[in-house]
Design a protein around this motif. Sequence first.
Motif: not given
Length: 382
Positions: A165-169, A308-315, A317-319, A366-372
């Motif tokens: 659940l770590k965002p990968v760009l 610094h993209s909008q996509a990175a900002e979006l993820i 926001a809830f990751c 799995l629980k952490a993904c549900d929460e994300m």
Amino acid sequence: MNSVELLRTLVGFDTTSRESNLQLIEFVRDYLASHDVTCALIYNDERSKANLFASIGPVDQPGIVLSGHTDVVPVDGQPWTLSPFELSERDGKLFGRGTADMKGYIACVLALVPSLVATPLRLPVHIALSYDEEVGCLGVRSLLEVLQQRPVKPLLCIIGEPTELKPVLGHKGKLAMRCEVHGHPCHSAYAPLGVNAIEYAAELIAELGRLGQQLKAPEHHDARFDPPFSTVQTGLITGGKALNIVPADCRFDFEIRALPSQDPALVADALKAYAEREVLPRMRAVSAHSDICFSELSAYPGLVTDAHSQAAELIAAFCASKEFGTVAFGTEGGLFDAVGIPTVVCGPGSMDQGHKPDEFVSLDQLKACDEMLLRLLDFISV
């Protein structure tokens, strides 16, 4: 059904890439229909496999794609201690083929559907499931053709490969190739009269190694990746009939895993040029019918999304994690990005467990993904 119950069902479908995925896809279709969500199925030519695409929310607005592949790698020859296609729970872990890569994520996405349907949304959520990712990201291409025809492009695609659940760009691209060397057979007692396909293939493989060494030069490095350079390797080779026959044929498969800034085709082109210039003339000096043929097995582009993209900002926001990273393995993300859909890779579990015997995802992940995903729901709600 919660994510564990859904994962139990998904693992029960043997969707090894050589098999059909239709039982799983039809289960998802029926599950979505039970919540009044319609979906489109995009079949392969044989109609033995299908992608699935569904939208929930206002489709005239840009939204977020939750994407996963339904196929899994084989279990053949692996020393499993548990049934691979039956979910088992032990010590806070859920075992089964695909639990980490990547049915755990798909289960969490499906578990979110009742909440998505019940909540007024300002942005839509699209569910995209593909086939044959494990054999070259093949199925998703027809799904993307459908997406490209839609009037409104999504803001973001989240590929749920296991990243804890770590965002990968970013990840590397891949080109897989086959080289077939055709020589001339004869009795091994008269070896100079033949064209030994294995020996000439070995020359080509050695040249591949030299090309790989060149890619390791510091000026080609990108410190964001591990290893920080593009890599080349030969993975399969076959040839010959008997020890006392000069082999007429040899075939080897190789791959280039390239940094997003580099074109893997340049390596393949360099090997082809070497074959034409250095190897083939010597082969044809003995037998004019000698030949060296190259063919592409599979390919997908790398991914590099701007932090610094909008996509990175979006993820962000809830990751739960705000630190962006890269991974060594490939995904369908580069293909989404190539058609103008900004993409981030983020899912439960670790690829350390993927493709291995007794593959698992932890209940905590799995629980952490549900929460994300619930945080995502809050973000897109009216």
